[in-house]
Design an enzyme around this catalytic site. Structure first.
Site, mmCIF file in Angstrom:
data_model
loop_
_atom_site.group_PDB
_atom_site.id
_atom_site.type_symbol
_atom_site.label_atom_id
_atom_site.label_comp_id
_atom_site.label_asym_id
_atom_site.label_seq_id
_atom_site.Cartn_x
_atom_site.Cartn_y
_atom_site.Cartn_z
ATOM 1 N N GLY A 1 -11.792 3.447 3.751
ATOM 2 C CA GLY A 1 -10.860 2.543 3.069
ATOM 3 C C GLY A 1 -9.847 3.265 2.192
ATOM 4 O O GLY A 1 -9.955 4.464 1.939
ATOM 5 N N HIS A 2 -8.905 2.505 1.698
ATOM 6 C CA HIS A 2 -7.812 3.088 0.911
ATOM 7 C C HIS A 2 -8.309 3.764 -0.365
ATOM 8 O O HIS A 2 -9.222 3.298 -0.996
ATOM 9 C CB HIS A 2 -6.712 2.064 0.599
ATOM 10 C CG HIS A 2 -7.155 0.805 -0.054
ATOM 11 N ND1 HIS A 2 -6.300 -0.247 -0.283
ATOM 12 C CD2 HIS A 2 -8.362 0.399 -0.520
ATOM 13 C CE1 HIS A 2 -6.949 -1.218 -0.862
ATOM 14 N NE2 HIS A 2 -8.189 -0.859 -1.018
ATOM 15 N N ASN A 3 -7.660 4.883 -0.664
ATOM 16 C CA ASN A 3 -7.915 5.644 -1.898
ATOM 17 C C ASN A 3 -9.211 6.453 -1.859
ATOM 18 O O ASN A 3 -9.523 7.158 -2.825
ATOM 19 C CB ASN A 3 -7.972 4.753 -3.144
ATOM 20 C CG ASN A 3 -6.820 3.793 -3.263
ATOM 21 O OD1 ASN A 3 -5.779 4.005 -2.647
ATOM 22 N ND2 ASN A 3 -6.987 2.760 -4.048
ATOM 23 N N GLN B 1 0.870 -1.174 0.000
ATOM 24 C CA GLN B 1 0.000 0.000 0.000
ATOM 25 C C GLN B 1 0.907 1.224 0.000
ATOM 26 O O GLN B 1 1.504 1.563 1.018
ATOM 27 C CB GLN B 1 -0.911 -0.033 1.223
ATOM 28 C CG GLN B 1 -1.784 -1.284 1.273
ATOM 29 C CD GLN B 1 -2.868 -1.294 0.213
ATOM 30 O OE1 GLN B 1 -3.749 -0.429 0.201
ATOM 31 N NE2 GLN B 1 -2.799 -2.244 -0.713
#
Lengths: 339, 339, 339
Positions: free
Chosen positions: C250-252, C209
């Protein structure tokens, strides 16, 4: 057998002694002198173990158990396998709990203020407290006798914690008054500002949160749960209420006594739960509502209206449980018909 | 390009080397000596970057990418823009993961026991461990070689942690045995008492929680997730299971190998998930259920019955996904007709 | 009256002064010299207290309040009890917030680097910062002037935090750049790896990540909430967004400015919320979606498709609110007919 690295067992007791401490009656023909050394589930219990039957789902295990003795209700005593010593109880699970508490008492913290704890000079620490390494007790805080502040917990300025409390590792408490015999599990967050602001396109304007969190005696609050302090009134948690992990309780909420709040529940601001309300996992109640005493809210429900005492609700939006079941049945039937 | 303040990049590699380490085959005409320096998404990749196409949603980006090389499945190789070096893989996303792991390997902790950590005299710390400032390792705990205990983490008495583990900042572990190569993210709570008590109007009676948490190898547990220890049996998390943030796992639950548990899931006590079960975000499973191997449970679902292996369920109460879709469609149609 | 152990009050002000600082106009006949000493709810306010009426639900309390002065909108001024000094405002709740901020200003941290904090030699600490006991500031981190790092917080390597920030007790931050005047509540988790891996029966393969978390100015992030860093792109939280407790991002994900995210919300990876989106408690948005500016998502909703700007959605799967209400009504009617 519980792992002795983690659990310390008390010495064996006779069936008669166990009956006494657990509020049970020896069954007909029970061997009062039978020595019991441990507790165990029906299916793995051996001749020295004490077990219990509470849920009829486990009846088959009861029929074949090798336990030395077993708590049961009078109604199933006749089914007992030959030679099993019975302990008849109106509340077999409660009797089991009391016996298990005898064999495995809660650890009593060794009195000690760790030199690696950070305790403000003017904090008041009661007799017999344990304050572990990395714990931080800020100015003016008062910790009652025999309380246990675990590693890395942070107790804010002027917070008051009663006697025999246990504050879990890396939990944090501010703006709060906590009763006696209350336990916060690891990572619990008590007393931070509630979610209060005036909406404004130029930047939401914070509303100072000027209340506290008041927590009663014998309360348990599960790991990583959060209870915000009030906006003006206090947020209140009544005596003997049990709260599971990852629960959110908003500002000004009043939770009565003996409530049971299962994991991941959300209770929005200014809502009132009267005594003995039970909420299933992941359920939620909107703000400014009143949930009557003894009401039961099913898992994942979303409550958008007041609920009268003793009612059982389920679904989103939550409806009386019978109505929910009918909705589900009806929808199932219609889908079948249309495909 | 990843921010060099936070990520350290390995040196450039040729396309041939990359193909080898990522389990891919150079496509027809690919320049085996082409130097690749970094990984990047299709739309921002430049001539020295390696990218991938896995989701057909991003096909347009593939058609115009300026990447130096790209992992693709054989089926889309024909669409590649002229001059793009292809790396053909059965699992382009896995190949990308392996290549990205090469360029950005997991940080290896510098061996060091911080003088500001609090390590009990009888704790056993393996070779090459890193124990950071503010971490607390209690009496009798064992930490395997090369493990990394991050700042402020609290490891309880007699806990065992395997080798190459990473225990995140301010997380806490008690009553647990943890395998090798397992990672707890920040704020994870492992091993606290499960939510067990006999209901009693005079005060709920705590049932001692006498089990442990057993966690396998190569497990990942997301930030602020909570896993309670068993009531008698253990709570178990199988090898290679990935758990996201803010997940709740109740006492006695058994989670198989290779499961995928997305954020905010709740798994109630004594429930069994066989291997490779996947649960979407905010879904939940009631207690004492069995979810068969490879079953998939959609986001926000509420599972109230056992699920057979390989089935896909959705909704509250959860039903087979086709049935859920029909319910939604039918309800939509009826609302239209009635308005 | 707020508990003086926890809240420090500023000195009394005249009604004229309050009107000025709160953006309100004294009503007809108001006593401009009336001294106001505190804020209080309508039902408990006394002659020296300032109150407000914002929600028509509390009109009865307004009719009988004993407050010395009250913020109201022009439309209800006529209903005021005789002798009550009115402060007319277009936004009474905002005016109240500003007045309450005057009486109870945010605590200003006393500048101090605790000798019991663990600050890396090469960390940069701005002027006037407060770094409390047990806090850990790692190598290369930069903390802006007047920021307050509370007890036990962990700031990772090279993290940058702006000026006038407040980082709550035992929270943790890594791989992040944070603006000015931003606050993390206790136990917040910022910057850990997102939930990214290639599914593989032989063991899921981690996808490094490689992004960061970028947080704007004047952001509030509630207790125990988690924001994962990006997988390649960054995770972004816009200026002035308010996030409640136990929220998962969450990511992004890209969250715009001025958004309001209530407790226990889940926002899956790569989803975009434009400015001023509001999400009710326990609602969720699936991954890779776009929620238009000003959209409102009801509590417990599950959003599975993009939402256009300004729309109001409710339910799982979420539908326009009118449609949801019709579904509920229709289902209720059908159940009645069928029983």
């Amino acid at each position: 057998m519980p792992d002795p690295r983690f659990f310390m067992k008390s010495s064996a007791r006779s069936l008669a002694e166990i009956a006494l401490l657990a509020g049970a009656e020896p069954g007909p023909g029970a061997d009062l002198d039978c020595r019991l050394e441990d507790v165990a589930p029906l299916d793995v219990a051996t001749a020295n173990d004490l077990s219990f039957l509470d849920n009829v789902k486990y009846k088959d295990q009861f029929l074949t158990t090798k336990a030395g003795a077993c708590f049961v209700s009078a109604s199933v005593a006749d089914l007992a396998p030959k030679g099993l010593n019975l302990l008849i109880s109106k509340h077999p699970y409660k009797s089991y709990a009391l016996a298990a508490q005898y064999f495995y008492p809660e650890p009593v913290p060794e009195s000690d203020i760790s030199p690696q704890a950070h305790v403000a000079a003017d904090a008041q620490i009661g007799e017999g407290c344990r304050i572990e390494a990395g714990a931080v007790i800020m100015s003016g805080a008062k910790i009652g006798a025999q309380s246990w502040i675990e590693a890395g917990a942070v107790i804010g300025c002027n917070v008051e914690i009663g006697t025999h409390c246990r504050i879990g590792p890396t939990s944090s408490v501010s703006h709060a008054l906590i009763g006696d015999h209350t336990r916060l599990y690891p990572g619990v967050r008590i007393g931070q500002d509630g979610f209060g602001f005036a909406i404004d396109p130029a930047g939401h304007v914070k509303v100072p949160q000027l209340g506290r969190v008041i927590i009663g005696d014998h309360v348990e609050i599960g790991a990583n749960s959060c209870i915000d302090r009030g906006a003006g009134p206090d947020t209140v948690i009544g005596h003997g209420t049990w709260i599971d992990n990852l629960v959110q309780i908003g500002h000004n909420a009043k939770i009565g006594q003996g409530c049971i709040i299962v994991a991941q529940v959300g209770i929005a601001g200014s809502t009132v739960l009267e005594d003995f309300v039970a909420m299933g996992g992941q359920s939620a109640v909107a703000g400014h509502l009143k949930i009557g005493a003894g009401a039961r809210i099913g898992a994942q429900s979303g409550v958008m209206k007041d609920i009268a005492p003793g009612q059982e609700y389920l679904g989103t939006p939550a409806v009386p449980i019978k109505q929910f079941m009918r909705q589900v049945a009806l929808l199932g039937k219609m889908v079948k018909k249309n495909t």
